[in-house]
Design an enzyme around this catalytic site. Sequence first.
Site, PDB file in Angstrom:
ATOM      1  N   PRO A  13      33.317  40.230  34.126  1.00 30.07           N
ATOM      2  CA  PRO A  13      33.239  40.391  35.577  1.00 30.07           C
ATOM      3  C   PRO A  13      34.455  41.162  36.066  1.00 30.07           C
ATOM      4  O   PRO A  13      35.588  40.779  35.773  1.00 30.07           O
ATOM      5  CB  PRO A  13      33.237  38.945  36.093  1.00 30.07           C
ATOM      6  CG  PRO A  13      33.859  38.136  34.999  1.00 30.07           C
ATOM      7  CD  PRO A  13      33.554  38.839  33.721  1.00 30.07           C
ATOM      8  N   MET A  14      34.222  42.253  36.800  1.00 26.68           N
ATOM      9  CA  MET A  14      35.325  43.103  37.254  1.00 26.68           C
ATOM     10  C   MET A  14      35.120  43.434  38.726  1.00 26.68           C
ATOM     11  O   MET A  14      34.113  44.044  39.093  1.00 26.68           O
ATOM     12  CB  MET A  14      35.403  44.380  36.407  1.00 26.68           C
ATOM     13  CG  MET A  14      35.819  44.120  34.966  1.00 26.68           C
ATOM     14  SD  MET A  14      35.843  45.625  33.936  1.00 26.68           S
ATOM     15  CE  MET A  14      34.089  45.803  33.563  1.00 26.68           C
ATOM     16  N   MET A  15      36.081  43.037  39.548  1.00 25.33           N
ATOM     17  CA  MET A  15      35.988  43.262  40.984  1.00 25.33           C
ATOM     18  C   MET A  15      35.864  44.757  41.281  1.00 25.33           C
ATOM     19  O   MET A  15      36.575  45.582  40.699  1.00 25.33           O
ATOM     20  CB  MET A  15      37.213  42.688  41.695  1.00 25.33           C
ATOM     21  CG  MET A  15      37.318  41.174  41.633  1.00 25.33           C
ATOM     22  SD  MET A  15      35.915  40.329  42.391  1.00 25.33           S
ATOM     23  CE  MET A  15      36.134  40.795  44.115  1.00 25.33           C
ATOM     24  N   GLN A  66      29.647  34.716  38.441  1.00 25.00           N
ATOM     25  CA  GLN A  66      30.987  34.141  38.405  1.00 25.00           C
ATOM     26  C   GLN A  66      31.411  33.708  39.802  1.00 25.00           C
ATOM     27  O   GLN A  66      31.358  34.481  40.748  1.00 25.00           O
ATOM     28  CB  GLN A  66      32.029  35.105  37.858  1.00 25.00           C
ATOM     29  CG  GLN A  66      33.378  34.396  37.684  1.00 25.00           C
ATOM     30  CD  GLN A  66      34.482  35.277  37.188  1.00 25.00           C
ATOM     31  OE1 GLN A  66      34.938  36.165  37.897  1.00 25.00           O
ATOM     32  NE2 GLN A  66      34.950  35.026  35.962  1.00 25.00           N
ATOM     33  N   CYS A  96      41.794  34.822  37.324  1.00 28.83           N
ATOM     34  CA  CYS A  96      42.250  35.903  38.210  1.00 28.83           C
ATOM     35  C   CYS A  96      43.625  35.574  38.783  1.00 28.83           C
ATOM     36  O   CYS A  96      43.825  34.492  39.337  1.00 28.83           O
ATOM     37  CB  CYS A  96      41.253  36.120  39.333  1.00 28.83           C
ATOM     38  SG  CYS A  96      41.721  37.468  40.448  1.00 28.83           S
ATOM     39  N   LYS A 135      35.922  30.800  32.500  1.00 26.94           N
ATOM     40  CA  LYS A 135      36.709  31.939  32.017  1.00 26.94           C
ATOM     41  C   LYS A 135      38.162  31.714  32.432  1.00 26.94           C
ATOM     42  O   LYS A 135      38.460  31.567  33.618  1.00 26.94           O
ATOM     43  CB  LYS A 135      36.209  33.263  32.589  1.00 26.94           C
ATOM     44  CG  LYS A 135      36.935  34.474  32.017  1.00 26.94           C
ATOM     45  CD  LYS A 135      36.296  35.785  32.466  1.00 26.94           C
ATOM     46  CE  LYS A 135      36.903  36.964  31.699  1.00 26.94           C
ATOM     47  NZ  LYS A 135      38.316  37.210  32.028  1.00 26.94           N
ATOM     48  N   HIS A 167      40.647  34.952  28.146  1.00 28.44           N
ATOM     49  CA  HIS A 167      41.447  36.179  28.144  1.00 28.44           C
ATOM     50  C   HIS A 167      42.749  35.842  27.423  1.00 28.44           C
ATOM     51  O   HIS A 167      43.523  34.999  27.890  1.00 28.44           O
ATOM     52  CB  HIS A 167      41.713  36.619  29.583  1.00 28.44           C
ATOM     53  CG  HIS A 167      42.403  37.938  29.685  1.00 28.44           C
ATOM     54  ND1 HIS A 167      42.253  38.769  30.775  1.00 28.44           N
ATOM     55  CD2 HIS A 167      43.255  38.591  28.850  1.00 28.44           C
ATOM     56  CE1 HIS A 167      42.989  39.856  30.601  1.00 28.44           C
ATOM     57  NE2 HIS A 167      43.607  39.765  29.440  1.00 28.44           N
ATOM     58  N   GLY A 229      35.841  44.551  28.726  1.00 31.47           N
ATOM     59  CA  GLY A 229      35.985  44.857  30.142  1.00 31.47           C
ATOM     60  C   GLY A 229      36.030  46.336  30.426  1.00 31.47           C
ATOM     61  O   GLY A 229      35.018  47.035  30.365  1.00 31.47           O
TER      62      GLY A 229
END
Length: 328
Positions: A13-15, A66, A96, A135, A167, A229
């Site tokens: 998941p990437m903003m 997410q 995050c 995550k 991560h 990612g």
Amino acid sequence: MQNSTSSRLSIAPMMDWTDRHCRYFHRLITGRTLLYTEMVTTGAVRFGDRERLLGFSPEEQPLALQLGGSDPEALAESARIGADWGYAEINLNVGCPSDRVQSGRFGACLMAEPDLVARCIEAMMRAVPVPVSVKSRIAIDEMEEWPTLEHFVRTVSATGCTRFVVHARKAWLKGLSPKENRDVPPLRYELVHRLKAEFPQLDVSINGGIRTLDTAVEHLRHVDGVMIGRAAYEDPWMLAEADSRIHGVGGPASDRHGVVLAMIPYVERMRARGVPLSAITRHMLGLFNGLPGARSWRRTLSERAPRPEVGPEVLLAALEAVPPALAA
């Protein structure tokens, strides 16, 4: 105990990146890779525009939502809403490091509150019939890495949660920007490998700095899954061999030109709903990376797609710059 969704490979998941248009595009290249939404906060899910925030095309499945939050009741309600929308998995963000996330008491700062995370996960699992996953980072700030990770996973997995995506970097909540937190703290892959060895009953995926399928295959000797990612976003065609190399099945895409042509009906549907062409094509800029004509492809999309009156003809125009024989 809930079974986790089965995916040996996933896209992080990437903003601002993994929105529905990006995911639809990626799905044309890989049929089996698990896709994730951008992080959506519980407040947005409960009170925001759900079609804009949660809407997706059926073709994107398997797809995980997410969530960001730290209130068990709000997370349970948001998870229920996500499951009702059809998501195959609900994931809690405990990784995050941004200031906005910290001020809301969620994201990576929750690594320091494993009991709270356990309550959140327990509430989410009670609320939905689909798998719930976490995550996380390996630790934050001055916390010692292995003891923090081991205690966190032991505490949270006691709820019956079986899927953890880690991560393999510490997050520094003070002193590093979110971008620096993706690169500066050293990668400790061996700690995630150790986590799987000491918790063999759990489904453990590794994330952070993994840029090739060769590296992913090597990690799969030690863990259950690999999450890629930025590399997958910047060079999406790397995913063309993912289905065969990771899952042992054929993928949906035979060449890059075919992917572009397959995007045209989607573009037409989205344009009819008022979606700007550039909102879709911005995710496709890296498709021809490394090939003759790639610069012209990017330039045509960047210059022409933002015009409000244009449609899929811009994709066809951009495609003329890339010889089909070289784009397989």
